[in-house]
Design an enzyme around this catalytic site. Structure first.
Site, PDB file in Angstrom:
ATOM      1  N   MET A   1      -0.631 -64.155 -65.419  1.00 60.29           N
ATOM      2  CA  MET A   1       0.886 -64.153 -64.740  1.00 60.29           C
ATOM      3  C   MET A   1       1.890 -63.372 -65.131  1.00 60.29           C
ATOM      4  SD  MET A   1       1.350 -62.536 -61.237  1.00 60.29           S
ATOM      5  CE  MET A   1       2.851 -62.041 -60.543  1.00 60.29           C
ATOM      6  N   PRO A   2       2.162 -62.267 -65.240  1.00 57.70           N
ATOM      7  CA  PRO A   2       3.607 -61.357 -66.207  1.00 57.70           C
ATOM      8  C   PRO A   2       4.502 -62.111 -65.236  1.00 57.70           C
ATOM      9  CG  PRO A   2       2.870 -59.839 -64.541  1.00 57.70           C
ATOM     10  CD  PRO A   2       1.739 -60.724 -64.464  1.00 57.70           C
TER      11      PRO A   2
END
Length: 68
Positions: free
Chosen positions: A1-2
């Site tokens: 996940m960024p």
């Protein structure tokens, strides 16, 4: 996940920020099939004079509710 970073003008309530963060996370889960608990978000609040966000020729006025 960024890592999602949000820059906003100060003055939003905790509830407003929670809606913003939850909505962004829901969109990431739906669009990128990210696991529900894979969540990294940071909110930076600024005084209005610390953020200069001008019209880029699109012909609309930006409000204090802008989110970057």
């Amino acid at each position: 996940m960024p890592l999602l970073r949000f820059d906003v003008i100060e003055g939003r309530s905790e509830e407003e920020l929670n809606v913003l963060l939850n909505t962004a996370h829901d969109a990431m889960v739906e669009a990128f099939d990210v696991p529900e608990r894979d969540r990294y978000q940071i909110v930076h609040t600024h005084k209005a004079h610390e953020m200069v966000i001008q019209d880029t020729g699109l012909g609309f006025k930006r409000s204090k509710d802008i989110v970057l």
